[in-house]
Design an enzyme around this catalytic site. Structure first.
Site, PDB file in Angstrom:
ATOM      1  N   HIS A  34      46.093  52.454  54.223  1.00  0.00           N
ATOM      2  CA  HIS A  34      47.096  51.459  53.860  1.00  0.00           C
ATOM      3  C   HIS A  34      47.600  50.716  55.081  1.00  0.00           C
ATOM      4  O   HIS A  34      47.523  49.496  55.160  1.00  0.00           O
ATOM      5  CB  HIS A  34      48.266  52.097  53.104  1.00  0.00           C
ATOM      6  CG  HIS A  34      49.162  51.074  52.488  1.00  0.00           C
ATOM      7  ND1 HIS A  34      50.153  50.438  53.201  1.00  0.00           N
ATOM      8  CD2 HIS A  34      49.175  50.545  51.252  1.00  0.00           C
ATOM      9  CE1 HIS A  34      50.741  49.561  52.395  1.00  0.00           C
ATOM     10  NE2 HIS A  34      50.172  49.609  51.211  1.00  0.00           N
TER      11      HIS A  34
ATOM     12  N   VAL B 228      45.728  57.447  45.927  1.00  0.00           N
ATOM     13  CA  VAL B 228      45.234  56.893  44.669  1.00  0.00           C
ATOM     14  C   VAL B 228      44.242  55.763  44.951  1.00  0.00           C
ATOM     15  O   VAL B 228      44.278  55.151  46.015  1.00  0.00           O
ATOM     16  CB  VAL B 228      46.395  56.336  43.793  1.00  0.00           C
ATOM     17  CG1 VAL B 228      47.451  57.392  43.558  1.00  0.00           C
ATOM     18  CG2 VAL B 228      47.005  55.095  44.412  1.00  0.00           C
TER      19      VAL B 228
ATOM     20  N   GLU C 163      58.129  56.118  53.319  1.00  0.00           N
ATOM     21  CA  GLU C 163      58.365  56.719  52.007  1.00  0.00           C
ATOM     22  C   GLU C 163      58.860  58.158  52.151  1.00  0.00           C
ATOM     23  O   GLU C 163      59.705  58.618  51.397  1.00  0.00           O
ATOM     24  CB  GLU C 163      57.085  56.683  51.169  1.00  0.00           C
ATOM     25  CG  GLU C 163      56.613  55.284  50.845  1.00  0.00           C
ATOM     26  CD  GLU C 163      57.581  54.527  49.928  1.00  0.00           C
ATOM     27  OE1 GLU C 163      58.081  55.127  48.971  1.00  0.00           O
ATOM     28  OE2 GLU C 163      57.832  53.348  50.201  1.00  0.00           O
TER      29      GLU C 163
ATOM     30  N   HIS D 196      45.164  48.428  45.799  1.00  0.00           N
ATOM     31  CA  HIS D 196      44.477  48.109  47.053  1.00  0.00           C
ATOM     32  C   HIS D 196      42.987  48.423  46.963  1.00  0.00           C
ATOM     33  O   HIS D 196      42.160  47.654  47.451  1.00  0.00           O
ATOM     34  CB  HIS D 196      45.102  48.872  48.216  1.00  0.00           C
ATOM     35  CG  HIS D 196      46.445  48.329  48.626  1.00  0.00           C
ATOM     36  ND1 HIS D 196      46.631  47.012  48.979  1.00  0.00           N
ATOM     37  CD2 HIS D 196      47.657  48.921  48.733  1.00  0.00           C
ATOM     38  CE1 HIS D 196      47.899  46.811  49.297  1.00  0.00           C
ATOM     39  NE2 HIS D 196      48.555  47.952  49.153  1.00  0.00           N
TER      40      HIS D 196
ATOM     41  N   GLU E 196      46.984  46.791  55.536  1.00  0.00           N
ATOM     42  CA  GLU E 196      48.243  46.116  55.872  1.00  0.00           C
ATOM     43  C   GLU E 196      48.692  46.329  57.309  1.00  0.00           C
ATOM     44  O   GLU E 196      49.806  45.966  57.669  1.00  0.00           O
ATOM     45  CB  GLU E 196      49.354  46.572  54.906  1.00  0.00           C
ATOM     46  CG  GLU E 196      49.147  46.034  53.502  1.00  0.00           C
ATOM     47  CD  GLU E 196      50.301  46.341  52.555  1.00  0.00           C
ATOM     48  OE1 GLU E 196      51.386  46.742  53.022  1.00  0.00           O
ATOM     49  OE2 GLU E 196      50.108  46.177  51.344  1.00  0.00           O
TER      50      GLU E 196
ATOM     51  N   LYS F 229      62.423  58.058  53.367  1.00  0.00           N
ATOM     52  CA  LYS F 229      63.284  57.682  52.251  1.00  0.00           C
ATOM     53  C   LYS F 229      63.550  58.907  51.360  1.00  0.00           C
ATOM     54  O   LYS F 229      64.682  59.145  50.930  1.00  0.00           O
ATOM     55  CB  LYS F 229      62.600  56.565  51.435  1.00  0.00           C
ATOM     56  CG  LYS F 229      63.496  55.906  50.402  1.00  0.00           C
ATOM     57  CD  LYS F 229      62.837  54.658  49.822  1.00  0.00           C
ATOM     58  CE  LYS F 229      61.857  54.990  48.720  1.00  0.00           C
ATOM     59  NZ  LYS F 229      61.184  53.832  48.127  1.00  0.00           N
TER      60      LYS F 229
HETATM   61 CO    CO Z   1      50.501  47.977  49.881  1.00  0.00          CO
END
Ligand code: CO
Length: 262
Positions: A145, A205, A89, A209, A176, A92
Site C-alpha cells: 500500500h 485483502v 491505522e 487496490h 501510494e 488510531k
Molecule cells: Co489506499
C-alpha cells in the site's frame, strides 16, 4: 471471568475478498482461542459506512466493539490487529482503545504483521511458500500500500530479507508511497533480461487496490503499464490473509498478547 478476542482490521467493501482474507484470519483467531468469545471491528470509517449503506452490514469501530464488550460484562479482552504495519491505522486503534485500559481487568494488544525482526523472517517464508523457485527471465513484483508514516520502512526490510534468502528476482513497490512503480521498473531493468512478471498484492485483502491499481483494465494499472513496457504479466489477486502461514503470524501475536506463550 468472561473473556473475548477482538479482531481489528482495516476492512474492505469487497465481500469476496473479505470472506477469503479477513474472515479467514478471524476464523483462525477464534479457533486458537476457544475459551474466548470472538468479536470483529474495522478501523476504516469509510469502509464501515459503505458496508452499511450498500450491503446493510453493520460493523463496529474498535471503540464501539470495546464498549459493547464492556457492557456485556467481559473483563479480559485481547485485541488483535490484522494490519500489515505499525502505522496510522494501528496508532488510531491504540489511541481509541486507550480509555478502555482501566475498564477491563485485562486489555492487551497483539501487534500488526510486521513488528519484530522475527516477523519479517516468518512473513518472508510465508510469501516464498506461495511462490515457485526463481526462474531465468522471470521476476516477482509485490504491490504494497505505502504510506507517509515512518512505518513505510517495512517494505524495504522485507525486500532485503527476500533478497538475502536468494530471491533477488522479487521486488516490492507501493501504490501510494515510496518505492513506487518507477522504482519497480528500474529494479526490473537492473535484474536484466526479465521477460515475465508475476504481480501480486502485498496487502491483507485483495480489494480495490488489487483489482484496480494492480490488475485493472485501465491504462494506468501496474498490469497495463508493465505490459506496455513489453513484459508478459500474470496477476495473482491473492490477499495476504489467504496465506495460512501469514494468518499464523497473527495467531502467534495474539497468543503473545494473551500471555499464553509460556
Ligand atoms: Co489506499
Amino acid at each position: 471471568m468472561k473473556k473475548a478476542i477482538l479482531s481489528v482490521s482495516f476492512g474492505t467493501t469487497h465481500l469476496d475478498t473479505l470472506e477469503r482474507t479477513i474472515a479467514a484470519i478471524e476464523g483462525d483467531l477464534a479457533a486458537a482461542f476457544p475459551e474466548r468469545d470472538f468479536a470483529r471491528a474495522f478501523t476504516s470509517s469509510m469502509v464501515r459506512r459503505r458496508l452499511r449503506e450498500r450491503e446493510g452490514i453493520s460493523i463496529d469501530s474498535p471503540e464501539e466493539a470495546l464498549e459493547r464488550l464492556r457492557e456485556k460484562g467481559y473483563q479480559d479482552v485481547v485485541v488483535q490487529s490484522t494490519h500489515v504495519m505499525n502505522g496510522e491505522e494501528w496508532e488510531k486503534l491504540v489511541r481509541e482503545a486507550a480509555p478502555y485500559r482501566g475498564r477491563f481487568a485485562s486489555l492487551s494488544f497483539g501487534s500488526p504483521l510486521l513488528t519484530e525482526a522475527g516477523d519479517y523472517q516468518a512473513a518472508a517464508k510465508a510469501l516464498l511458500e506461495r511462490l515457485s523457485e526463481a526462474e531465468a527471465g522471470s521476476a516477482v513484483v509485490f504491490m504494497g500500500h505505502g504510506t507517509e508514516h515512518h512505518a513505510n520502512a517495512v517494505y524495504a526490510l522485507l525486500e532485503y530479507i527476500l533478497h538475502d534468502r536468494g530471491r533477488r528476482d522479487i521486488h516490492i513497490g507501493t501504490v501510494e508511497g515510496y518505492p513506487g512503480f518507477a522504482e519497480v521498473c528500474r529494479r526490473l531493468e537492473e535484474q536484466g533480461d526479465v521477460k515475465r512478471v508475476l504481480l501480486l498484492p502485498l496487502m491483507i485483502v485483495a480489494g480495490d487496490h488489487a483489482k484496480n491499481d494492480l490488475a485493472g483494465e485501465d491504462a494506468d494499472s501496474w498490469r497495463a503499464m508493465l505490459a506496455r513496457r513489453g513484459y508478459e504479466v500474470t496477476c495473482r489477486l491473492e490477499g495476504l490473509g489467504e496465506n495460512p502461514a501469514v494468518r499464523e503470524i497473527f495467531v502467534e501475536h495474539a497468543k503473545k498478547a494473551a500471555g499464553e506463550r509460556e
